[in-house]
Scaffold this active site. Structure first.
Site, PDB file in Angstrom:
ATOM      1  N   HIS A 120       0.871  -1.179   0.000  1.00  0.00           N
ATOM      2  CA  HIS A 120       0.000   0.000   0.000  1.00  0.00           C
ATOM      3  C   HIS A 120       0.910   1.232   0.000  1.00  0.00           C
ATOM      4  CE1 HIS A 120      -2.809   2.959   1.720  1.00  0.00           C
ATOM      5  NE2 HIS A 120      -3.797   2.123   1.437  1.00  0.00           N
ATOM      6  N   ASP A 197       3.165  -4.058   8.168  1.00  0.00           N
ATOM      7  CA  ASP A 197       1.939  -3.293   8.002  1.00  0.00           C
ATOM      8  C   ASP A 197       0.773  -4.252   8.225  1.00  0.00           C
ATOM      9  OD1 ASP A 197      -0.302  -2.025   7.107  1.00  0.00           O
ATOM     10  OD2 ASP A 197       0.519  -1.426   5.157  1.00  0.00           O
ATOM     11  N   GLN A 200      -4.483  -4.653   7.276  1.00  0.00           N
ATOM     12  CA  GLN A 200      -5.516  -5.625   6.875  1.00  0.00           C
ATOM     13  C   GLN A 200      -5.436  -6.883   7.731  1.00  0.00           C
ATOM     14  OE1 GLN A 200      -7.898  -5.005   4.695  1.00  0.00           O
ATOM     15  NE2 GLN A 200      -7.093  -3.064   3.961  1.00  0.00           N
ATOM     16  N   LYS A 223     -10.438   0.040  10.673  1.00  0.00           N
ATOM     17  CA  LYS A 223     -10.672  -1.228   9.973  1.00  0.00           C
ATOM     18  C   LYS A 223     -10.983  -2.347  10.973  1.00  0.00           C
ATOM     19  CE  LYS A 223      -7.322  -0.027   6.389  1.00  0.00           C
ATOM     20  NZ  LYS A 223      -7.988   0.472   5.195  1.00  0.00           N
ATOM     21  N   CYS A 359      -4.634   2.285  -3.845  1.00  0.00           N
ATOM     22  CA  CYS A 359      -3.443   2.843  -3.183  1.00  0.00           C
ATOM     23  C   CYS A 359      -2.248   1.911  -3.305  1.00  0.00           C
ATOM     24  CB  CYS A 359      -3.714   3.161  -1.708  1.00  0.00           C
ATOM     25  SG  CYS A 359      -5.038   4.335  -1.479  1.00  0.00           S
TER      26      CYS A 359
HETATM   27  C1  LIG Z   1      -2.427  -2.589   3.735  1.00  0.00           C
HETATM   28  C2  LIG Z   1      -2.746  -1.196   4.176  1.00  0.00           C
HETATM   29  N1  LIG Z   1      -1.791  -0.449   4.737  1.00  0.00           N
HETATM   30  C3  LIG Z   1      -2.024   0.794   5.173  1.00  0.00           C
HETATM   31  C4  LIG Z   1      -3.247   1.381   5.026  1.00  0.00           C
HETATM   32  C5  LIG Z   1      -3.439   2.776   5.489  1.00  0.00           C
HETATM   33  O1  LIG Z   1      -4.381   2.860   6.500  1.00  0.00           O
HETATM   34  P1  LIG Z   1      -4.967   4.282   6.970  1.00  0.00           P
HETATM   35  O2  LIG Z   1      -5.476   4.946   5.722  1.00  0.00           O
HETATM   36  O3  LIG Z   1      -6.040   3.928   7.921  1.00  0.00           O
HETATM   37  O4  LIG Z   1      -3.841   5.033   7.589  1.00  0.00           O
HETATM   38  C6  LIG Z   1      -4.279   0.655   4.424  1.00  0.00           C
HETATM   39  C7  LIG Z   1      -5.611   1.267   4.208  1.00  0.00           C
HETATM   40  O5  LIG Z   1      -6.326   0.912   3.334  1.00  0.00           O
HETATM   41  C8  LIG Z   1      -4.031  -0.666   3.997  1.00  0.00           C
HETATM   42  O6  LIG Z   1      -4.964  -1.410   3.416  1.00  0.00           O
END
Ligand SMILES: Cc1ncc(COP(=O)(O)O)c(C=O)c1O
Length: 401
Positions: A120, A197, A200, A223, A359
């Site tokens: 992401h 990270d 998910q 989430k 993203c």
């Molecule tokens: C794998 C992953 N990393 C990071 C993020 C970023 O999360 P946030 O937008 O809540 O900071 C997301 C959000 O969709 C994600 O799916």
């Protein structure tokens, strides 16, 4: 008979959305909230909002106790060691930016940062920009055909110059779990730091951070059925001690003079200013709610629903799944159909899915796609939601072909 969800009624938004003829299949972007979380949030504000860690009055003490109780619950839920190892940020994205800033002095010319091809942007751009600032090199670990990081290639690419490995636990585009134990062991063997990270991954199943073997782990509250504006950064105590402080202000300082100051260690040293108090209390209620559910039953429900989603997509002519999704979501494209057109028609029929690059633009470019449609599931989804989705998909494809 369509699969029933025993959790649906715990989430009032599902009934509200159904009244608007909306089918919500975008939980990987953000999850709906259980009533228990909404009650806790309203209860905190209704009983008297107060700032934490500074006031001696009753509402202040009560807010501090509730705020810190979430940290303790998180430590328990994640088998995270001490609550002091958990820092509240304003999101996973902020936590990753904090890490990239906090670790920056450790990087120099010729050092390497390994990320995977599926990251992401939140777990790519902070490292990419750090590499650019420090003359370090970003090394991209390739994927196999299933959409899993190729361990053999990783073994070649993670070497003595690797200073940090940053990888996702569960891909937000491909729905694939990554081979973390092996990758983290490779990084450790080279003396590299590691960041996972978990944005998910944390939502699906229960994970032990103490056992995982990474230095840092991040995720977002929203989430995990909690409020927005809140993220969590976990670190091994020694790894947290290596971070330089990044935001300066109230409550993060041990001792301040006009010309100099000494800062607190984690967690408070990294929580400058008034935190998202209500959100932290809300997340605590979400965790409590989760802890009260039968984890095996919940996992089985998600697995059956996911299998039905994959089977339905695979049965349709011209549909191409991206990778081999293992959990929670599936992304796909359809031969001779533009994803944006398809998404538009699904939206018109009240099906809330996500379309675009999710993203993860470099991944979509690597796959040669301008975009894809992603369907993602929550415990509150049921077989009727899938029926509605497939009915809308078939109708849209008939129109577009
Ligand atoms: C794998 C992953 N990393 C990071 C993020 C970023 O999360 P946030 O937008 O809540 O900071 C997301 C959000 O969709 C994600 O799916």
């Amino acid at each position: 008979m369509a699969l029933h969800s025993p959790w649906r009624s715990a989430f009032p938004a599902l009934a509200a959305l159904a009244a608007e003829e909306q089918t919500y299949l975008d939980s990987a972007a953000t999850a709906q909230k259980p009533q228990a979380m909404l009650d806790a949030l309203a209860g905190y504000y209704a009983s008297g909002a107060a700032n934490v860690h500074r006031a001696q009055h009753l509402p202040g003490e009560r807010a501090t106790r509730a705020f810190e109780a979430t940290r303790t619950r998180l430590a328990h839920w994640l088998d995270a060691g001490s609550p002091e190892q958990l820092v509240f940020t304003h999101g996973a994205t902020e936590a990753l930016n904090l890490l990239a800033y906090g670790l920056e002095p450790l990087f120099g010319e010729g050092d390497e940062i390994a990320v995977s091809a599926l990251e992401h942007h939140a777990n790519l751009l902070p490292w990419q920009q750090l590499a650019l600032r420090r003359g370090a090199k970003l090394v991209v670990l390739p994927l196999d055909d299933r959409g899993v990081i190729d361990l053999e290639a990783a073994r070649q690419l993670i070497g003595p110059h690797t200073r940090l490995l940053a990888v996702s636990q569960l891909s937000n585009v491909l729905g694939t779990w990554q081979p973390l134990p092996e990758l983290l062991a490779q990084a450790r063997a080279q003396g590299a730091l590691s960041v996972v990270d978990g944005a998910q991954g944390v939502v699906h199943g229960r994970h032990s951070l103490s056992a995982l073997g990474c230095d840092f782990y991040v995720f977002s509250s929203h989430k995990l059925y909690g409020p927005e504006g809140l993220g969590v950064l976990w670190g091994r105590a020694e790894a947290l001690a290596r971070l330089r402080h990044w935001q300066f202000g109230g409550e993060m300082v041990q001792n301040a003079d006009y010309q100099n100051a000494h800062f607190r260690p984690a967690p408070l040293g990294f929580e400058a200013g008034t935190p998202a108090i209500g959100a932290v209390i809300g997340l605590g209620a979400s965790l409590d709610w989760l802890a009260r559910q039968d984890a095996a039953e919940l996992a089985a429900h998600e697995a059956v629903l996911h299998a039905q989603l994959l089977a339905g997509l695979r049965a349709r002519d011209g549909v191409r799944l991206l990778g081999e999704p293992q959990a929670a979501l599936a992304s796909f494209v359809v031969r001779d159909v533009h994803s944006a057109d398809l998404a538009h028609l699904l939206t018109e029929q009240g099906v809330a899915v996500r379309a675009g690059h999710h993203c993860a633009m470099p991944l979509l470019k690597h796959l040669g796609l301008p975009g894809a449609i992603r369907v993602s599931l929550g415990p509150y989804n049921d077989g009727t939601d899938l029926e509605r989705f497939f009915h809308a998909l078939d109708g849209a494809l008939e129109l577009l072909r």
